[in-house]
Design a protein around this motif. Structure first.
Motif, PDB file in Angstrom:
ATOM      1  N   PRO A  49       0.824  -1.215   0.000  1.00  0.00           N
ATOM      2  CA  PRO A  49       0.000   0.000   0.000  1.00  0.00           C
ATOM      3  C   PRO A  49       0.856   1.263   0.000  1.00  0.00           C
ATOM      4  O   PRO A  49       2.043   1.212   0.295  1.00  0.00           O
ATOM      5  N   ILE A  50       0.228   2.392  -0.309  1.00  0.00           N
ATOM      6  CA  ILE A  50       0.948   3.655  -0.441  1.00  0.00           C
ATOM      7  C   ILE A  50       1.318   4.215   0.940  1.00  0.00           C
ATOM      8  O   ILE A  50       0.453   4.369   1.804  1.00  0.00           O
ATOM      9  N   PRO A  51       2.600   4.531   1.159  1.00  0.00           N
ATOM     10  CA  PRO A  51       2.974   5.204   2.422  1.00  0.00           C
ATOM     11  C   PRO A  51       2.385   6.614   2.476  1.00  0.00           C
ATOM     12  O   PRO A  51       2.083   7.218   1.437  1.00  0.00           O
ATOM     13  N   ASP A  52       2.236   7.149   3.671  1.00  0.00           N
ATOM     14  CA  ASP A  52       1.622   8.468   3.844  1.00  0.00           C
ATOM     15  C   ASP A  52       2.443   9.583   3.201  1.00  0.00           C
ATOM     16  O   ASP A  52       1.895  10.582   2.752  1.00  0.00           O
ATOM     17  N   ASP A  53       3.774   9.432   3.180  1.00  0.00           N
ATOM     18  CA  ASP A  53       4.631  10.502   2.666  1.00  0.00           C
ATOM     19  C   ASP A  53       5.095  10.243   1.241  1.00  0.00           C
ATOM     20  O   ASP A  53       6.090  10.795   0.794  1.00  0.00           O
ATOM     21  N   TYR A  54       4.362   9.415   0.493  1.00  0.00           N
ATOM     22  CA  TYR A  54       4.829   9.028  -0.845  1.00  0.00           C
ATOM     23  C   TYR A  54       4.727  10.183  -1.842  1.00  0.00           C
ATOM     24  O   TYR A  54       3.707  10.856  -1.913  1.00  0.00           O
ATOM     25  N   ARG A  55       5.795  10.413  -2.591  1.00  0.00           N
ATOM     26  CA  ARG A  55       5.845  11.423  -3.653  1.00  0.00           C
ATOM     27  C   ARG A  55       6.486  10.801  -4.873  1.00  0.00           C
ATOM     28  O   ARG A  55       7.295   9.880  -4.765  1.00  0.00           O
ATOM     29  N   TYR A  56       6.130  11.304  -6.038  1.00  0.00           N
ATOM     30  CA  TYR A  56       6.755  10.810  -7.271  1.00  0.00           C
ATOM     31  C   TYR A  56       6.708  11.894  -8.335  1.00  0.00           C
ATOM     32  O   TYR A  56       5.960  12.875  -8.227  1.00  0.00           O
ATOM     33  N   GLY A  57       7.486  11.709  -9.401  1.00  0.00           N
ATOM     34  CA  GLY A  57       7.517  12.675 -10.490  1.00  0.00           C
ATOM     35  C   GLY A  57       8.408  13.860 -10.177  1.00  0.00           C
ATOM     36  O   GLY A  57       8.693  14.168  -9.017  1.00  0.00           O
ATOM     37  N   MET A  58       8.874  14.553 -11.223  1.00  0.00           N
ATOM     38  CA  MET A  58       9.715  15.731 -11.040  1.00  0.00           C
ATOM     39  C   MET A  58       8.873  16.895 -10.541  1.00  0.00           C
ATOM     40  O   MET A  58       7.838  17.216 -11.116  1.00  0.00           O
ATOM     41  N   SER A  59       9.306  17.517  -9.448  1.00  0.00           N
ATOM     42  CA  SER A  59       8.596  18.672  -8.900  1.00  0.00           C
ATOM     43  C   SER A  59       9.569  19.440  -8.012  1.00  0.00           C
ATOM     44  O   SER A  59      10.688  19.017  -7.762  1.00  0.00           O
ATOM     45  N   CYS A  60       9.120  20.601  -7.544  1.00  0.00           N
ATOM     46  CA  CYS A  60       9.963  21.405  -6.659  1.00  0.00           C
ATOM     47  C   CYS A  60      10.115  20.741  -5.299  1.00  0.00           C
ATOM     48  O   CYS A  60      11.121  20.898  -4.622  1.00  0.00           O
ATOM     49  N   ALA A  61       9.082  19.986  -4.894  1.00  0.00           N
ATOM     50  CA  ALA A  61       9.152  19.317  -3.601  1.00  0.00           C
ATOM     51  C   ALA A  61      10.036  18.089  -3.695  1.00  0.00           C
ATOM     52  O   ALA A  61      10.233  17.522  -4.758  1.00  0.00           O
ATOM     53  N   LYS A  62      10.554  17.682  -2.535  1.00  0.00           N
ATOM     54  CA  LYS A  62      11.396  16.498  -2.491  1.00  0.00           C
ATOM     55  C   LYS A  62      10.545  15.257  -2.681  1.00  0.00           C
ATOM     56  O   LYS A  62       9.522  15.086  -2.047  1.00  0.00           O
ATOM     57  N   SER A  63      10.980  14.375  -3.588  1.00  0.00           N
ATOM     58  CA  SER A  63      10.234  13.147  -3.842  1.00  0.00           C
ATOM     59  C   SER A  63      10.851  11.995  -3.066  1.00  0.00           C
ATOM     60  O   SER A  63      11.991  12.054  -2.637  1.00  0.00           O
ATOM     61  N   HIS A  64      10.074  10.942  -2.868  1.00  0.00           N
ATOM     62  CA  HIS A  64      10.536   9.763  -2.153  1.00  0.00           C
ATOM     63  C   HIS A  64      10.542   8.606  -3.129  1.00  0.00           C
ATOM     64  O   HIS A  64       9.512   8.242  -3.683  1.00  0.00           O
ATOM     65  N   SER A  65      11.702   8.002  -3.370  1.00  0.00           N
ATOM     66  CA  SER A  65      11.825   6.875  -4.284  1.00  0.00           C
ATOM     67  C   SER A  65      11.817   5.584  -3.478  1.00  0.00           C
ATOM     68  O   SER A  65      12.583   5.413  -2.541  1.00  0.00           O
ATOM     69  N   TYR A  66      10.925   4.672  -3.842  1.00  0.00           N
ATOM     70  CA  TYR A  66      10.776   3.432  -3.105  1.00  0.00           C
ATOM     71  C   TYR A  66      11.215   2.257  -3.959  1.00  0.00           C
ATOM     72  O   TYR A  66      10.846   2.143  -5.122  1.00  0.00           O
ATOM     73  N   ASN A  67      12.011   1.380  -3.354  1.00  0.00           N
ATOM     74  CA  ASN A  67      12.331   0.101  -3.955  1.00  0.00           C
ATOM     75  C   ASN A  67      11.298  -0.885  -3.441  1.00  0.00           C
ATOM     76  O   ASN A  67      11.205  -1.114  -2.230  1.00  0.00           O
ATOM     77  N   VAL A  68      10.516  -1.484  -4.340  1.00  0.00           N
ATOM     78  CA  VAL A  68       9.395  -2.319  -3.918  1.00  0.00           C
ATOM     79  C   VAL A  68       9.858  -3.497  -3.091  1.00  0.00           C
ATOM     80  O   VAL A  68       9.259  -3.839  -2.067  1.00  0.00           O
ATOM     81  N   GLU A  69      10.938  -4.169  -3.523  1.00  0.00           N
ATOM     82  CA  GLU A  69      11.407  -5.344  -2.790  1.00  0.00           C
ATOM     83  C   GLU A  69      11.845  -4.971  -1.386  1.00  0.00           C
ATOM     84  O   GLU A  69      11.509  -5.639  -0.404  1.00  0.00           O
ATOM     85  N   GLN A  70      12.580  -3.863  -1.263  1.00  0.00           N
ATOM     86  CA  GLN A  70      13.031  -3.407   0.053  1.00  0.00           C
ATOM     87  C   GLN A  70      11.846  -2.962   0.897  1.00  0.00           C
ATOM     88  O   GLN A  70      11.773  -3.240   2.093  1.00  0.00           O
ATOM     89  N   TYR A  71      10.894  -2.280   0.276  1.00  0.00           N
ATOM     90  CA  TYR A  71       9.719  -1.784   0.996  1.00  0.00           C
ATOM     91  C   TYR A  71       8.892  -2.941   1.562  1.00  0.00           C
ATOM     92  O   TYR A  71       8.455  -2.910   2.716  1.00  0.00           O
TER      93      TYR A  71
END
Length: 509
Positions: free
Chosen positions: A222-244
């Motif tokens: 499921p999606i974490p509460d702080d999940y971000r993706y895509g290029m933007s001014c805000a800091k994004s969070h990159s998740y490795n599915v296997e590690q997650y």
């Protein structure tokens, strides 16, 4: 509103989720599966003289002079056979690329292949008809990569996850209408070259979407509460599915991990819990085997039908080009309706969402149980479609077209949704790629079917009967899943009985 749609996060990210969903739907609808509108494109290619040199003068049974273009039809069928094979077979290495290198790298590959394919078609001519082979293959492989990277968007909407996956697959099927649009534009003076140059230019849209509306790696579930993706001014969070998945609390798993052990009664009796979710254990499971059989026999039926549609219509219409064009347009139009049919399958698979689970039933088991009706209906649709396609009565083909698009939208949407339900998310790309690749190998049987059809004088009746009997194998899959769910229910009842007996003995002392 966010709660109704089943996603978490701020309103800004909620808007990005919706935009990602909408643009992904448009991408699948107008680009991903255009190669399956082959019947419409063949009409244009024949008019432009592709493979015309293979037509020869001949005399029919009544002694009248005519033209035999069976070799031309055979080459057009072969182009589709090769493209459809590459579409599925290369999904395995592409699945590994997707799992290991992430969404962005995979989509860059898709854009390169799709652009190359459309440019080759735009630069081809009747003197270079052989260019259709690499061109259609590039377009097919690039298109399936667009679909593969878009299906993870369902993870953003928990309660509608299967519905979104099936809608995207329905849009993939409906994109075959693009070749009908090209055919209609061609009849109004727009050249084939102009249409494919336009498709090439549209790859800029795919590039922008890759950069701003898709993750660099994967969308976790499921999606974490702080999940971000895509290029933007805000800091994004990159998740490795296997590690997650490895770091998540096992108690929060949906039943595919160690505790609920979905593969225990279904695969080798593994004692090491770390191996139970391995890629090898998934491939060796009966779930995977019967799902592969289910997909392969129905896909072979569809590929043979699409590959022989033009010569079949010519045969039933007594070579009348106007009638053939009318039925070809009708077939292409019904393909567009796939995006309307696909949500029905997703709603079937998501019908239990939001309802309280029975005591002791995991969410994984509830998802698996809800897939039985979908698998059964898909098998039944294919059987009815195959029976109608086998009857050599031209007006009946309207019914065949409707059943074909309904079954096709259920087939591919159900395929992806079932894999996402039964197996761990970190293996999705590999397992989806493997099942598509193996089914592609089996789909090569369509070429012997074409050869047998030629031996029988172009009458596909007996080949259609053989394929209809073969589709009966698809019913094994829903029956097996039903028996597996019943076995899980019995195990749960026995465990409850033993627990109650133990509690009674304890209370006596």
């Amino acid at each position: 509103m966010q709660r109704m749609l089943g996603f978490k996060g701020s309103s800004g990210m909620g808007m990005r989720y919706k935009l990602t969903l909408a643009t992904g739907l448009l991408e699948c609808l107008f680009f991903a599966g255009v190669v399956f509108g082959w019947a419409s494109l063949v009409f244009v290619l024949k008019t432009d003289g592709y493979y015309r040199n293979l037509c020869i003068n001949s005399t029919d049974a009544s002694g009248q002079l005519g033209t035999d273009c069976s070799l031309q039809d055979e080459n057009f069928s072969l182009v589709f056979t090769v493209a459809s094979f590459m579409n599925n077979f290369l999904t395995l290495p592409n699945g590994f690329i997707y799992d290991h290198f992430g969404t962005m790298a995979t989509r860059f590959l898709a854009i390169f292949l799709y652009t190359t394919g459309t440019l080759i078609v735009s630069l081809s001519s009747n003197a270079f008809s052989f260019l259709l082979f690499p061109a259609l293959s590039f377009i097919a492989v690039g298109g399936i990569l667009f679909l593969m990277t878009n299906m993870q968007v369902g993870n953003l909407f928990d309660s509608h996850r299967s519905t979104i996956i099936t809608v995207y697959n329905g849009a993939f099927d409906s994109s075959s209408v693009v070749f009908l649009i090209i055919k209609v534009l061609y009849e109004r003076g727009v050249s084939l070259r102009s249409s494919f140059l336009f498709l090439s230019a549209c790859n800029l849209i795919h590039l922008l979407r890759t950069l701003f509306l898709m993750p660099k790696s994967h969308i976790p579930y499921p999606i974490p509460d702080d999940y971000r993706y895509g290029m933007s001014c805000a800091k994004s969070h990159s998740y490795n599915v296997e590690q997650y998945e490895a770091e998540r609390d096992p108690s929060s798993d949906r039943g595919r991990g160690v505790d609920d052990e979905p593969l225990r009664t279904d695969t080798l009796q593994l004692t090491d819990n770390s191996k139970k979710d391995s890629f090898k254990s998934c491939v060796l499971s009966w779930f995977f085997l019967w799902h592969l059989t289910w997909l392969s026999v129905m896909q072979l039926r569809h590929y043979f039908f699409i590959g022989t549609l033009n010569p079949m219509l010519n045969r039933l219409a007594n070579q009348d080009p106007d009638t053939v064009s009318q039925y070809t347009n009708a077939f292409a139009f019904t393909q567009f309706c796939g995006v309307l049919c696909a949500p029905w399958n997703g709603l079937l698979m998501d019908r239990h969402k939001g309802k309280p689970l029975d005591p002791g039933v995991s969410e994984w088991e509830a998802d698996l149980r809800s897939s039985i009706l979908s698998l059964l209906l898909t098998s039944l649709q294919c059987l009815l479609f195959s029976i109608c396609a086998s009857i050599p009565f031209l007006p009946l083909q309207y019914v065949t077209f409707i059943l074909q698009v309904l079954n096709r939208s259920f087939l591919y949407g159900g395929n992806a949704a079932f894999i996402s339900i039964v197996f761990p998310a970190r293996h999705f790309g590999k397992l989806y790629g493997l099942v598509m690749s193996l089914s592609a190998v089996l789909s090569l049987l369509q070429y012997p079917c074409f050869a047998l059809n030629k031996v029988l004088g172009g009458d596909p009746f007996y080949v259609n009967i053989i394929l209809t009997v073969l589709t009966l194998l698809a019913f094994i899959h829903p029956v097996y899943v039903f028996l597996h769910c019943r076995e899980l229910a019995k195990q749960r009842e026995n465990s409850q009985t033993i627990l109650e007996a133990s509690m009674q003995e304890t209370s006596m002392y």
